[in-house]
Design a protein around this motif. Structure first.
Motif, PDB file in Angstrom:
ATOM      1  N   ARG A 159      11.355 -25.278 -41.550  1.00 54.65           N
ATOM      2  CA  ARG A 159      11.916 -26.312 -40.669  1.00 54.65           C
ATOM      3  C   ARG A 159      12.203 -27.593 -41.428  1.00 54.65           C
ATOM      4  NH1 ARG A 159       7.945 -25.579 -35.351  1.00 54.65           N
ATOM      5  NH2 ARG A 159       8.864 -23.602 -34.607  1.00 54.65           N
ATOM      6  N   LYS A 160      11.265 -28.005 -42.277  1.00 55.10           N
ATOM      7  CA  LYS A 160      11.476 -29.239 -43.032  1.00 55.10           C
ATOM      8  C   LYS A 160      12.616 -29.082 -44.032  1.00 55.10           C
ATOM      9  CE  LYS A 160       7.058 -29.573 -43.962  1.00 55.10           C
ATOM     10  NZ  LYS A 160       5.772 -30.067 -44.539  1.00 55.10           N
ATOM     11  N   LYS A 161      12.733 -27.904 -44.626  1.00 54.10           N
ATOM     12  CA  LYS A 161      13.834 -27.678 -45.562  1.00 54.10           C
ATOM     13  C   LYS A 161      15.181 -27.735 -44.840  1.00 54.10           C
ATOM     14  CE  LYS A 161      15.508 -24.497 -49.115  1.00 54.10           C
ATOM     15  NZ  LYS A 161      16.918 -24.590 -48.675  1.00 54.10           N
ATOM     16  N   THR A 162      15.280 -27.107 -43.675  1.00 54.23           N
ATOM     17  CA  THR A 162      16.520 -27.145 -42.904  1.00 54.23           C
ATOM     18  C   THR A 162      16.889 -28.580 -42.543  1.00 54.23           C
ATOM     19  OG1 THR A 162      16.105 -24.955 -41.959  1.00 54.23           O
ATOM     20  CG2 THR A 162      17.644 -26.370 -40.780  1.00 54.23           C
ATOM     21  N   MET A 163      15.912 -29.348 -42.114  1.00 52.41           N
ATOM     22  CA  MET A 163      16.158 -30.737 -41.734  1.00 52.41           C
ATOM     23  C   MET A 163      16.638 -31.550 -42.938  1.00 52.41           C
ATOM     24  SD  MET A 163      13.527 -33.274 -39.725  1.00 52.41           S
ATOM     25  CE  MET A 163      12.364 -33.350 -41.102  1.00 52.41           C
ATOM     26  N   ARG A 164      15.986 -31.388 -44.066  1.00 53.52           N
ATOM     27  CA  ARG A 164      16.365 -32.166 -45.252  1.00 53.52           C
ATOM     28  C   ARG A 164      17.711 -31.727 -45.808  1.00 53.52           C
ATOM     29  NH1 ARG A 164      10.226 -31.572 -47.568  1.00 53.52           N
ATOM     30  NH2 ARG A 164       9.292 -33.287 -46.358  1.00 53.52           N
ATOM     31  N   ASP A 165      17.980 -30.420 -45.779  1.00 56.26           N
ATOM     32  CA  ASP A 165      19.277 -29.938 -46.262  1.00 56.26           C
ATOM     33  C   ASP A 165      20.412 -30.466 -45.398  1.00 56.26           C
ATOM     34  OD1 ASP A 165      17.953 -28.579 -48.235  1.00 56.26           O
ATOM     35  OD2 ASP A 165      18.184 -26.592 -47.347  1.00 56.26           O
ATOM     36  N   THR A 166      20.200 -30.501 -44.091  1.00 55.57           N
ATOM     37  CA  THR A 166      21.231 -31.022 -43.186  1.00 55.57           C
ATOM     38  C   THR A 166      21.474 -32.503 -43.449  1.00 55.57           C
ATOM     39  OG1 THR A 166      20.552 -29.424 -41.495  1.00 55.57           O
ATOM     40  CG2 THR A 166      21.894 -31.288 -40.768  1.00 55.57           C
ATOM     41  N   CYS A 167      20.402 -33.243 -43.632  1.00 53.01           N
ATOM     42  CA  CYS A 167      20.552 -34.669 -43.928  1.00 53.01           C
ATOM     43  C   CYS A 167      21.302 -34.878 -45.236  1.00 53.01           C
ATOM     44  CB  CYS A 167      19.173 -35.327 -44.006  1.00 53.01           C
ATOM     45  SG  CYS A 167      18.326 -35.474 -42.418  1.00 53.01           S
ATOM     46  N   ALA A 168      20.967 -34.091 -46.245  1.00 50.87           N
ATOM     47  CA  ALA A 168      21.624 -34.236 -47.543  1.00 50.87           C
ATOM     48  C   ALA A 168      23.113 -33.904 -47.452  1.00 50.87           C
ATOM     49  CB  ALA A 168      20.939 -33.322 -48.568  1.00 50.87           C
ATOM     50  N   LYS A 169      23.466 -32.963 -46.589  1.00 50.33           N
ATOM     51  CA  LYS A 169      24.858 -32.538 -46.488  1.00 50.33           C
ATOM     52  C   LYS A 169      25.708 -33.498 -45.662  1.00 50.33           C
ATOM     53  CE  LYS A 169      27.706 -28.578 -45.127  1.00 50.33           C
ATOM     54  NZ  LYS A 169      27.689 -27.171 -44.628  1.00 50.33           N
ATOM     55  N   TYR A 170      25.142 -34.051 -44.589  1.00 48.75           N
ATOM     56  CA  TYR A 170      25.956 -34.805 -43.638  1.00 48.75           C
ATOM     57  C   TYR A 170      25.714 -36.306 -43.655  1.00 48.75           C
ATOM     58  CZ  TYR A 170      27.287 -30.342 -41.603  1.00 48.75           C
ATOM     59  OH  TYR A 170      27.797 -29.080 -41.415  1.00 48.75           O
TER      60      TYR A 170
END
Length: 426
Positions: A159-170
């Motif tokens: 969950r934390k990885k998904t959240m951080r990856d989304t933030c990094a992308k958008y």
């Protein structure tokens, strides 16, 4: 020559006045202008999970760690709080140090000026990446099977990885800073070093009860009444501390966030606020929605604001020029809790609330007899909003309205890895 001199003086004084005007603009007041139609002052009056009780006796931290009582900032309704308040509280603390002259003489204007300058100065706290590591408990310590325990750790990592990856992308990768506004919805429990960002309609009432028990304010969650939870002014919020206190807690306390499937959360908010008598949402939101989106609305409907349909509520939500402002009960999690600015250590979901919440309580060392309460805070005789109930409400909307609502919550769907609620969404 005299005319040239006079013209130069006029230009000089005009430029100086413009500079002073720009300097005195409150950066917090500018924030809502970034999203058309959003007015934050209306959203903080009454709600399921209001920011706290009255302002009388609010606790604010000094750098030394001592606590001081801040006088009331004016008469507001229960749970009301303006967006400028975090800045005002710091202004009051500094103002206390500016001693007035004898019998309220010359010292008083200076005190007012110092308060004004503090209020108008932007407060920026450099982002501290979390230094917290979730406790690695053995299954026997947690009273759980090893396979289940390892699965819960793995779920948190994903969950934390998904959240951080989304933030990094958008999200832009420029200099990031946290202001008191960003932490205004985060509650503090100092004994167990916990920070909780409330998301209304995602279990926040019972989480507040848990925090009160952890802090020794109550012996059991069942004993805490609804009004005590929301208007008791017992829980501290992070924006009540000074910059050092905010930064220290962000970097060393365990920060947790609980979210919910966006469509279900929206329907839950609608059912609670518009399908039951409500002395705030009907006259404030209901009247405005009926006046704008219902053709030939009856005089009685316009007088009471009752009877708003979900399709009309959806029109209001998607209107960039809303007749009334956005409300925390249906605002994005992305804006309520700033997960791209604040490094949350634990991400729970309403759909797996019991398992996630009790896992978190074991991680922070809560008493073994404390478990997350399962009772419904209000309208206990009514079925909770489920996936099937949410689909029934959204079936009342056109495919275009459903698509636009999905777009409205798109970042929440991505960031917390929720599936599309309808097959025809793209």
């Amino acid at each position: 020559m005299r005319l040239v001199f006079m013209f130069a003086c006029i230009v000089l004084f005009g430029t100086a006045g413009l500079v002073i005007f720009i300097h005195l603009q409150d950066p917090v007041e500018i924030i809502p202008q970034q999203t058309p139609g959003v007015k934050y002052n209306a959203q903080r009056h009454r709600n399921d999970c209001p920011p706290g009780g009255s302002q009388a006796g609010r606790v604010t931290g000094h750098k030394s760690g001592a606590l001081a009582k801040v006088p009331p900032l004016g008469s507001r309704g229960p749970g009301a709080r303006s967006r400028e308040q975090p800045l005002d509280s710091l202004a009051l603390l500094v103002g206390e140090q500016a001693k007035p002259g004898p019998e309220g003489g010359r010292g008083q204007p200076r005190q007012r000026r110092r308060r004004l300058l503090i209020k108008k100065t932007p407060i920026v706290i450099a982002l501290n990446s979390s230094a917290v590591t979730l406790a690695q408990l053995r299954p026997q310590e947690a009273g759980a099977a090893e396979g289940r325990w390892q699965r819960l750790y793995r779920v948190q990592r994903e969950r934390k990885k998904t959240m951080r990856d989304t933030c990094a992308k958008y999200k832009s990768g420029g200099r990031r800073a946290v202001t008191p506004y960003h932490v205004s919805r985060i509650f503090v429990e100092d004994k167990y070093r916990v920070l909780y960002c409330e998301v209304p309609k995602a279990g926040c009432s019972n989480w507040k009860r848990v925090l009160m028990v952890l802090g020794g304010l109550a012996s059991a969650t069942r004993d805490i009444q609804h009004n005590t939870v929301h208007y008791g002014n017992t829980l501290k919020r992070l924006d009540a501390f000074d910059r050092q206190g905010i930064s220290h807690r962000l970097s060393t306390y365990t920060k947790m966030l609980f979210v919910r499937e966006p469509f279900e959360r929206l329907v839950s908010a609608f059912r609670d606020k518009f399908e039951h008598p409500n002395s705030y949402y009907h006259p404030v939101f209901g009247k405005a929605i009926l006046a704008r989106y219902r053709e030939n609305a009856t005089r009685e409907a316009l007088r009471t604001g009752s009877g708003v349909r979900f399709s009309e509520f959806s029109q209001y939500l998607l209107d960039v020029h809303r007749p009334v402002g956005m409300d925390i009960h249906w605002d994005h999690v992305n804006r309520l809790c700033s997960p791209c600015l604040i490094d949350y250590d634990f991400v729970g979901k309403f759909e797996s609330m019991e398992e996630d919440a009790n896992f978190f309580l074991r991680l922070v060392g809560a008493p073994r007899n404390l478990t997350f309460p399962s009772f419904k805070d209000r309208h206990s005789d009514e079925e909770r909003t489920t996936t099937s109930i949410a689909r029934r409400y959204f079936a009342q909307l056109s495919p275009l309205q459903r698509q636009r609502t999905y777009d409205f919550y798109y970042m929440d769907y991505l960031m917390f890895n929720y599936s599309k609620p309808f097959d025809d969404l793209y």
